[in-house]
Design an enzyme around this catalytic site. Structure first.
Site, PDB file in Angstrom:
ATOM      1  CG  MET A  73      -1.931  -1.086   1.257  1.00 35.01           C
ATOM      2  SD  MET A  73      -2.994  -1.016   2.720  1.00 35.01           S
ATOM      3  CE  MET A  73      -4.026   0.415   2.359  1.00 35.01           C
ATOM      4  CG  HIS A  74       0.214   3.349   2.468  1.00 37.00           C
ATOM      5  ND1 HIS A  74      -1.092   3.780   2.634  1.00 37.00           N
ATOM      6  CD2 HIS A  74       0.407   2.384   3.403  1.00 37.00           C
ATOM      7  CE1 HIS A  74      -1.644   3.086   3.637  1.00 37.00           C
ATOM      8  NE2 HIS A  74      -0.755   2.232   4.110  1.00 37.00           N
TER       9      HIS A  74
ATOM     10  CG  ASP B  60      -0.473  -5.100   1.555  1.00 40.54           C
ATOM     11  OD1 ASP B  60      -1.280  -4.315   2.084  1.00 40.54           O
ATOM     12  OD2 ASP B  60       0.755  -5.047   1.748  1.00 40.54           O
TER      13      ASP B  60
HETATM   14  O1  LIG Z   1       1.595   0.026   5.264  1.00 40.47           O
HETATM   15  C1  LIG Z   1       0.917  -0.979   5.223  1.00 40.47           C
HETATM   16  C2  LIG Z   1      -0.534  -0.948   5.499  1.00 40.47           C
HETATM   17  O2  LIG Z   1      -0.994   0.271   5.973  1.00 40.47           O
HETATM   18  C3  LIG Z   1       1.541  -2.292   4.939  1.00 40.47           C
HETATM   19  O3  LIG Z   1       0.646  -3.372   5.093  1.00 40.47           O
HETATM   20  C4  LIG Z   1       2.132  -2.388   3.560  1.00 40.47           C
HETATM   21  O4  LIG Z   1       1.090  -2.407   2.601  1.00 40.47           O
HETATM   22  C5  LIG Z   1       2.991  -3.673   3.654  1.00 40.47           C
HETATM   23  O5  LIG Z   1       3.337  -4.343   2.572  1.00 40.47           O
HETATM   24  P1  LIG Z   1       4.078  -5.790   2.677  1.00 40.47           P
HETATM   25  O6  LIG Z   1       4.982  -5.788   3.879  1.00 40.47           O
HETATM   26  O7  LIG Z   1       2.980  -6.821   2.853  1.00 40.47           O
HETATM   27  O8  LIG Z   1       4.793  -5.870   1.377  1.00 40.47           O
END
Ligand SMILES: O=C(CO)[C@@H](O)[C@H](O)COP(=O)(O)O
Ligand SMILES: Nc1ncnc2c1ncn2[C@@H]1O[C@H](COP(=O)(O)OP(=O)(O)O)[C@@H](O)[C@H]1O
Length: 498
Positions: free
Chosen positions: A81-82, A239
């Site tokens: 995300m983000h 995700d």
């Molecule tokens: O920042 C967040 C949710 O707010 C995390 O969940 C990222 O989306 C993590 O990604 P991965 O570690 O699963 O690649």
């Protein structure tokens, strides 16, 4: 037999799964890519690596499975995300993507709070955190103005990958929820926020739903990957939304606890007016019109793997944890707070660090291991508590991730959360959630709920043991005091950190 592909674009690698109409995984391929960390707190990636990694995975998937490309109905995505991907007018990438775990934007977060005041929570339903996208946009606007002047639009990591596959620039809504530019309850871009920060018209791309079709593959991408140009491509999800779908969190009363590198507690919500006051994240779910509330422990499984690597690198997790089950709750007077890299929920604090409290000469390695498992679970229980305090009823918690591999930990979760905890029969993570979105988009099922009923099988249920619930209730009150008690100590220690 027909198939779909789920692409999980993670932070360290991309994972693709080939799934048949029975919900069975018939092929799997992964490709790793590096993080670019030029300065402390910086975390970037070159979007081209995502595209190349995905092409390599898709080729391998086709070669190894022998499935004819025409039998693959659709592809969908789960995305880290983000992350900010800035595009110019011709959709060329302007700079490396700035990722969710990049923490350079503390000042920008304070600026967002100052400018928007209460409107930030009213509109986005989330607090301004360094990881989110708007602070990253403001950082580039301020520090790289010439580059920013060329920016026509932005996308998120998996939306960029989808653009490269279809030639269409769109942003999927469960991921857009983590930008701080979306009116989350309405599921629409907030013009008010975009204007407040002087973002150009069209900067936020058109929104699409998770199971919505976003075209078919371009001939160029089909040629490179070996897929058929007729393969249909669907929106996908953040995700965590995909993790939730892959764990069957598609009904009111369902919650998920995921202990991977980080830890997540997430509940399915239908009421868009539910107010968590920004204490947990509140994002649009992949299921149309639904939402989820989510608390995050930054170093969940990471705390246990740090412990194992530091004190018992020669052991497997199973060997390390074997003696833990014979110790009583509370590890004979030892508490651990899992703040190895700072924390997000309930204390958004990048300075705090972990502690063992109560260490005594009688404690052995297994006591420390148990305390680490309990500390991680207490931290996740703080998210459960915040979500319950907002009036949410949690009937059962589906536990996933590496932490769900250990039966002692699953029982511990049931005892600390005070709720039945259920494991999955065959857990496949967010890639499966993404494949389910392609399955629904392709018309195999009428909804994600129907697909979950067919694809997801539940394992054992761990019921809370009343005596342990009572003991953990008392220990949890002590655990909750450790943050405040160690906060100023950690501020003082900051100048000595490497
Ligand atoms: O920042 C967040 C949710 O707010 C995390 O969940 C990222 O989306 C993590 O990604 P991965 O570690 O699963 O690649
Ligand atoms: N057999 C096990 N028993 C208990 N915990 C485990 C086991 N295997 C892995 N873990 C925990 O799970 C974490 C990895 O979980 P995983 O879901 O694979 O994470 P990610 O996908 O985020 O890398 C490890 O850091 C570790 O703490």
């Amino acid at each position: 037999m027909k198939y779909v592909i789920g692409v999980d674009l993670g932070t360290s690698s991309v994972k693709t799964v080939l799934v048949n109409q029975e919900g069975e995984i018939t092929g799997e391929a992964t490709a790793a890519y590096p993080l670019i960390q030029e300065r402390p707190g910086y975390s970037e990636q070159n979007p081209e690596e995502w595209v190349n990694g995905t092409i390599a995975c898709l080729k391998k998937l086709l070669q190894e499975s022998g499935v004819p490309p025409e039998d693959i109905d659709g592809v969908s995505f789960s995305g880290q995300m983000h992350g900010l991907v800035l595009l110019d007018e011709q959709n060329n990438v302007l700079r490396n993507a700035i990722l969710w775990n990049d923490t350079r934007t503390t000042k920008e977060c304070r600026e967002i709070e100052a400018k928007l005041g209460d409107k930030l929570l009213d509109i986005t339903r989330n607090a301004a955190l360094e990881g989110f996208t708007l602070p990253k946009i403001l950082w580039v606007q301020k520090h790289e103005p010439e580059l920013f002047a060329k920016a026509a639009r932005f996308v998120l990591p998996k939306d960029y990958l989808r653009y490269r596959m279809t030639g269409r620039v769109e942003m999927e809504i469960s991921d857009a929820a983590g930008t701080l530019l979306l009116n989350v309850p309405e599921g629409a871009w907030s013009e008010e926020i975009a204007q407040a920060f002087g973002l150009p018209e069209g900067f936020c791309p058109p929104l699409v739903g998770s199971t919505e079709e976003t075209g078919t593959l371009t001939p160029a991408f089909a040629g490179e990957s070996g897929l058929s140009p007729n393969t249909r491509v669907f929106g996908g999800g953040a995700d965590n939304a995909c993790g939730a779908v892959g764990a069957g969190i598609v009904r009111k009363g369902d919650a998920m606890c995921s202990i991977g590198t980080s830890g997540v507690v997430l509940t399915y919500e239908e009421d868009k007016s539910k107010d968590f006051a920004g204490k947990v994240h509140f994002f649009n779910h992949a299921h149309p019109g639904a939402f989820y509330a989510m608390g995050v422990t930054l170093a969940a499984g990471y705390s246990l793997s740090w412990f194992k690597e530091s004190l018992a690198p020669e052991l497997s997790f199973d060997e390390l944890l074997a003696p833990v089950g014979s110790l009583p709750p509370g590890a004979e007077g030892l508490l651990f707070t899992p703040y190895l890299v700072g924390e997000r929920t309930p204390h958004a604090d990048s300075v705090i660090r972990a502690s063992f409290i109560g260490l005594s000469g009688t404690h052995r390695r297994e006591h420390l291991a148990r305390a680490v498992m309990e500390g991680i679970t207490f931290s996740l229980a703080e998210s459960v508590e915040l979500i319950r305090a907002a009036g949410v009823t949690i009937e059962r918690i589906i536990s996933i991730g590496g932490g769900a591999k250990n039966p002692v930990w699953l029982q511990m979760q049931a005892d600390i959360f005070g709720t039945p905890v259920v494991s999955l029969k065959n857990e496949q993570g967010p890639a499966m959630g993404a494949a389910m979105m392609a399955a629904v988009g392709s018309g195999w099922f009428g909804s994600l709920k129907e697909c979950a009923d067919k694809f997801i099988g539940y394992g054992k249920t761990y019921e809370p043991i009343p005596a342990n619930v009572e003991t953990y209730g008392r220990l949890f009150k002590l655990y909750q005091q450790v943050y405040e008690a160690t906060r100023s100590l950690n501020e003082g220690l900051q100048e000595f950190r490497g």
